[in-house]
Motif scaffolding. Sequence first.
Motif, PDB file in Angstrom:
ATOM      1  N   PRO A  61      44.203  76.273 -65.796  1.00 50.51           N
ATOM      2  CA  PRO A  61      43.917  75.428 -64.627  1.00 50.51           C
ATOM      3  C   PRO A  61      44.516  74.033 -64.797  1.00 50.51           C
ATOM      4  O   PRO A  61      44.341  73.395 -65.842  1.00 50.51           O
ATOM      5  N   ASN A  62      45.197  73.557 -63.770  1.00 53.01           N
ATOM      6  CA  ASN A  62      45.906  72.270 -63.844  1.00 53.01           C
ATOM      7  C   ASN A  62      44.999  71.112 -64.219  1.00 53.01           C
ATOM      8  O   ASN A  62      45.354  70.273 -65.038  1.00 53.01           O
ATOM      9  N   VAL A  63      43.833  71.027 -63.598  1.00 59.30           N
ATOM     10  CA  VAL A  63      42.961  69.875 -63.833  1.00 59.30           C
ATOM     11  C   VAL A  63      42.357  69.917 -65.238  1.00 59.30           C
ATOM     12  O   VAL A  63      42.144  68.879 -65.854  1.00 59.30           O
ATOM     13  N   VAL A  64      42.114  71.105 -65.772  1.00 58.67           N
ATOM     14  CA  VAL A  64      41.629  71.204 -67.155  1.00 58.67           C
ATOM     15  C   VAL A  64      42.739  70.782 -68.107  1.00 58.67           C
ATOM     16  O   VAL A  64      42.506  70.039 -69.065  1.00 58.67           O
ATOM     17  N   ASN A  65      43.953  71.245 -67.852  1.00 52.78           N
ATOM     18  CA  ASN A  65      45.096  70.814 -68.656  1.00 52.78           C
ATOM     19  C   ASN A  65      45.241  69.295 -68.603  1.00 52.78           C
ATOM     20  O   ASN A  65      45.516  68.652 -69.620  1.00 52.78           O
ATOM     21  N   LEU A  66      45.064  68.729 -67.419  1.00 52.41           N
ATOM     22  CA  LEU A  66      45.166  67.281 -67.256  1.00 52.41           C
ATOM     23  C   LEU A  66      44.091  66.564 -68.066  1.00 52.41           C
ATOM     24  O   LEU A  66      44.361  65.539 -68.707  1.00 52.41           O
ATOM     25  N   ALA A  67      42.876  67.090 -68.064  1.00 50.69           N
ATOM     26  CA  ALA A  67      41.801  66.487 -68.859  1.00 50.69           C
ATOM     27  C   ALA A  67      42.150  66.520 -70.348  1.00 50.69           C
ATOM     28  O   ALA A  67      41.923  65.536 -71.069  1.00 50.69           O
ATOM     29  N   VAL A  68      42.712  67.616 -70.813  1.00 57.75           N
ATOM     30  CA  VAL A  68      43.113  67.715 -72.219  1.00 57.75           C
ATOM     31  C   VAL A  68      44.196  66.686 -72.537  1.00 57.75           C
ATOM     32  O   VAL A  68      44.112  65.965 -73.543  1.00 57.75           O
ATOM     33  N   VAL A  69      45.195  66.583 -71.675  1.00 55.13           N
ATOM     34  CA  VAL A  69      46.302  65.643 -71.900  1.00 55.13           C
ATOM     35  C   VAL A  69      45.804  64.196 -71.904  1.00 55.13           C
ATOM     36  O   VAL A  69      46.158  63.412 -72.788  1.00 55.13           O
ATOM     37  N   VAL A  70      44.974  63.844 -70.929  1.00 59.16           N
ATOM     38  CA  VAL A  70      44.453  62.468 -70.856  1.00 59.16           C
ATOM     39  C   VAL A  70      43.550  62.188 -72.048  1.00 59.16           C
ATOM     40  O   VAL A  70      43.633  61.121 -72.669  1.00 59.16           O
ATOM     41  N   GLY A  71      42.689  63.138 -72.386  1.00 57.40           N
ATOM     42  CA  GLY A  71      41.812  62.953 -73.541  1.00 57.40           C
ATOM     43  C   GLY A  71      42.594  62.765 -74.825  1.00 57.40           C
ATOM     44  O   GLY A  71      42.297  61.876 -75.631  1.00 57.40           O
ATOM     45  N   LYS A  72      43.629  63.577 -75.019  1.00 55.82           N
ATOM     46  CA  LYS A  72      44.484  63.459 -76.221  1.00 55.82           C
ATOM     47  C   LYS A  72      45.212  62.129 -76.234  1.00 55.82           C
ATOM     48  O   LYS A  72      45.339  61.485 -77.282  1.00 55.82           O
ATOM     49  N   ARG A  73      45.679  61.713 -75.094  1.00 56.54           N
ATOM     50  CA  ARG A  73      46.431  60.456 -74.984  1.00 56.54           C
ATOM     51  C   ARG A  73      45.601  59.264 -75.477  1.00 56.54           C
ATOM     52  O   ARG A  73      46.124  58.386 -76.146  1.00 56.54           O
ATOM     53  N   TYR A  74      44.331  59.243 -75.126  1.00 61.23           N
ATOM     54  CA  TYR A  74      43.515  58.072 -75.437  1.00 61.23           C
ATOM     55  C   TYR A  74      42.655  58.206 -76.696  1.00 61.23           C
ATOM     56  O   TYR A  74      42.373  57.206 -77.341  1.00 61.23           O
ATOM     57  N   CYS A  75      42.211  59.402 -77.025  1.00 59.86           N
ATOM     58  CA  CYS A  75      41.268  59.555 -78.147  1.00 59.86           C
ATOM     59  C   CYS A  75      41.636  60.700 -79.088  1.00 59.86           C
ATOM     60  O   CYS A  75      40.768  61.208 -79.809  1.00 59.86           O
ATOM     61  N   GLY A  76      42.873  61.148 -79.064  1.00 56.61           N
ATOM     62  CA  GLY A  76      43.295  62.185 -79.997  1.00 56.61           C
ATOM     63  C   GLY A  76      42.625  63.520 -79.753  1.00 56.61           C
ATOM     64  O   GLY A  76      42.241  63.852 -78.628  1.00 56.61           O
ATOM     65  N   LEU A  77      42.448  64.273 -80.836  1.00 60.28           N
ATOM     66  CA  LEU A  77      41.871  65.609 -80.740  1.00 60.28           C
ATOM     67  C   LEU A  77      40.453  65.580 -80.172  1.00 60.28           C
ATOM     68  O   LEU A  77      40.094  66.424 -79.349  1.00 60.28           O
ATOM     69  N   ALA A  78      39.660  64.597 -80.587  1.00 62.42           N
ATOM     70  CA  ALA A  78      38.291  64.494 -80.063  1.00 62.42           C
ATOM     71  C   ALA A  78      38.316  64.296 -78.545  1.00 62.42           C
ATOM     72  O   ALA A  78      37.527  64.900 -77.815  1.00 62.42           O
ATOM     73  N   GLY A  79      39.219  63.462 -78.049  1.00 62.44           N
ATOM     74  CA  GLY A  79      39.343  63.250 -76.608  1.00 62.44           C
ATOM     75  C   GLY A  79      39.799  64.497 -75.892  1.00 62.44           C
ATOM     76  O   GLY A  79      39.366  64.775 -74.764  1.00 62.44           O
ATOM     77  N   ALA A  80      40.694  65.268 -76.535  1.00 66.83           N
ATOM     78  CA  ALA A  80      41.195  66.508 -75.936  1.00 66.83           C
ATOM     79  C   ALA A  80      40.091  67.556 -75.820  1.00 66.83           C
ATOM     80  O   ALA A  80      40.212  68.486 -75.032  1.00 66.83           O
ATOM     81  N   ILE A  81      39.029  67.393 -76.584  1.00 67.88           N
ATOM     82  CA  ILE A  81      37.878  68.302 -76.503  1.00 67.88           C
ATOM     83  C   ILE A  81      36.834  67.747 -75.531  1.00 67.88           C
ATOM     84  O   ILE A  81      36.295  68.471 -74.689  1.00 67.88           O
ATOM     85  N   VAL A  82      36.546  66.455 -75.634  1.00 71.26           N
ATOM     86  CA  VAL A  82      35.467  65.834 -74.856  1.00 71.26           C
ATOM     87  C   VAL A  82      35.790  65.771 -73.366  1.00 71.26           C
ATOM     88  O   VAL A  82      34.923  66.042 -72.530  1.00 71.26           O
ATOM     89  N   ALA A  83      37.012  65.412 -72.993  1.00 71.35           N
ATOM     90  CA  ALA A  83      37.351  65.264 -71.571  1.00 71.35           C
ATOM     91  C   ALA A  83      37.187  66.581 -70.803  1.00 71.35           C
ATOM     92  O   ALA A  83      36.499  66.607 -69.773  1.00 71.35           O
ATOM     93  N   PRO A  84      37.778  67.701 -71.255  1.00 68.95           N
ATOM     94  CA  PRO A  84      37.553  68.939 -70.501  1.00 68.95           C
ATOM     95  C   PRO A  84      36.110  69.438 -70.587  1.00 68.95           C
ATOM     96  O   PRO A  84      35.618  70.071 -69.656  1.00 68.95           O
ATOM     97  N   LEU A  85      35.418  69.127 -71.692  1.00 71.70           N
ATOM     98  CA  LEU A  85      34.012  69.496 -71.778  1.00 71.70           C
ATOM     99  C   LEU A  85      33.207  68.763 -70.701  1.00 71.70           C
ATOM    100  O   LEU A  85      32.374  69.369 -70.020  1.00 71.70           O
ATOM    101  N   GLY A  86      33.486  67.475 -70.520  1.00 68.11           N
ATOM    102  CA  GLY A  86      32.832  66.722 -69.454  1.00 68.11           C
ATOM    103  C   GLY A  86      33.163  67.281 -68.084  1.00 68.11           C
ATOM    104  O   GLY A  86      32.305  67.379 -67.208  1.00 68.11           O
ATOM    105  N   LEU A  87      34.409  67.673 -67.909  1.00 68.77           N
ATOM    106  CA  LEU A  87      34.861  68.224 -66.631  1.00 68.77           C
ATOM    107  C   LEU A  87      34.150  69.530 -66.296  1.00 68.77           C
ATOM    108  O   LEU A  87      33.814  69.781 -65.140  1.00 68.77           O
ATOM    109  N   LEU A  88      33.896  70.360 -67.296  1.00 70.22           N
ATOM    110  CA  LEU A  88      33.426  71.719 -67.047  1.00 70.22           C
ATOM    111  C   LEU A  88      31.927  71.939 -67.237  1.00 70.22           C
ATOM    112  O   LEU A  88      31.377  72.905 -66.689  1.00 70.22           O
ATOM    113  N   ALA A  89      31.239  71.098 -68.007  1.00 73.24           N
ATOM    114  CA  ALA A  89      29.832  71.359 -68.342  1.00 73.24           C
ATOM    115  C   ALA A  89      28.934  71.379 -67.109  1.00 73.24           C
ATOM    116  O   ALA A  89      28.164  72.335 -66.912  1.00 73.24           O
ATOM    117  N   GLY A  90      28.993  70.352 -66.285  1.00 75.45           N
ATOM    118  CA  GLY A  90      28.152  70.302 -65.090  1.00 75.45           C
ATOM    119  C   GLY A  90      28.447  71.419 -64.108  1.00 75.45           C
ATOM    120  O   GLY A  90      27.521  72.132 -63.675  1.00 75.45           O
TER     121      GLY A  90
END
Length: 183
Positions: A61-90
């Motif tokens: 999914p494009n938006v999940v990929n985008l969350a991973v890319v943005v998370g990685k860009r700003y916070c590395g591997l942890a960001g690449a995990i946290v951003a899509p988790l935030g996107l999908l949990a709720g």
Amino acid sequence: MSEQSPRPDLRALFLGFSAVGLSGFGGVLPFARRMLVEERRWMTADEFNAQLGLCQFLPGPNVVNLAVVVGKRYCGLAGAIVAPLGLLAGPFAIVLLLALFYDRYGSLPLAQSMLRGVAAVGVGLLFAMAWRMGMALKDKPVFLPFTAATVVAIAVLRWPMPIVMVVGLLLAGGVAYWKLGGK
């Protein structure tokens, strides 16, 4: 928009993408663009378009990929995990609850009418996002022939999307190389 906001931390990434995930029904890409470009200014419109182009080329999914890319860009591997988790949990929790309700009440005419209305809203949001993305490209007319050729190749000629993507990538890469003077 020349001034960007400070780099987000893990908490900001999680909360920002959680808000995006909880904002839409049937597609949240317009909400992701608004959050990233207009509200939080973590990306410019051009950066968003470039990253989304990459994310559309990747599987998933494009938006999940985008969350991973943005998370990685700003916070590395942890960001690449946290951003899509935030996107999908709720949304995941909401979908589970809705599945229970739909199983029980989905055949009611009122439920069917509500679902048709939500689908119409989703279509409108998609067109609004496409308009905003197009406005970011208005000063770059060199991209217009690629857009038209892609629409014709896929929608009219019914060529396979992977072939169109690879050919488009090669042609666009060649034009970019030429425009940048072979650097």
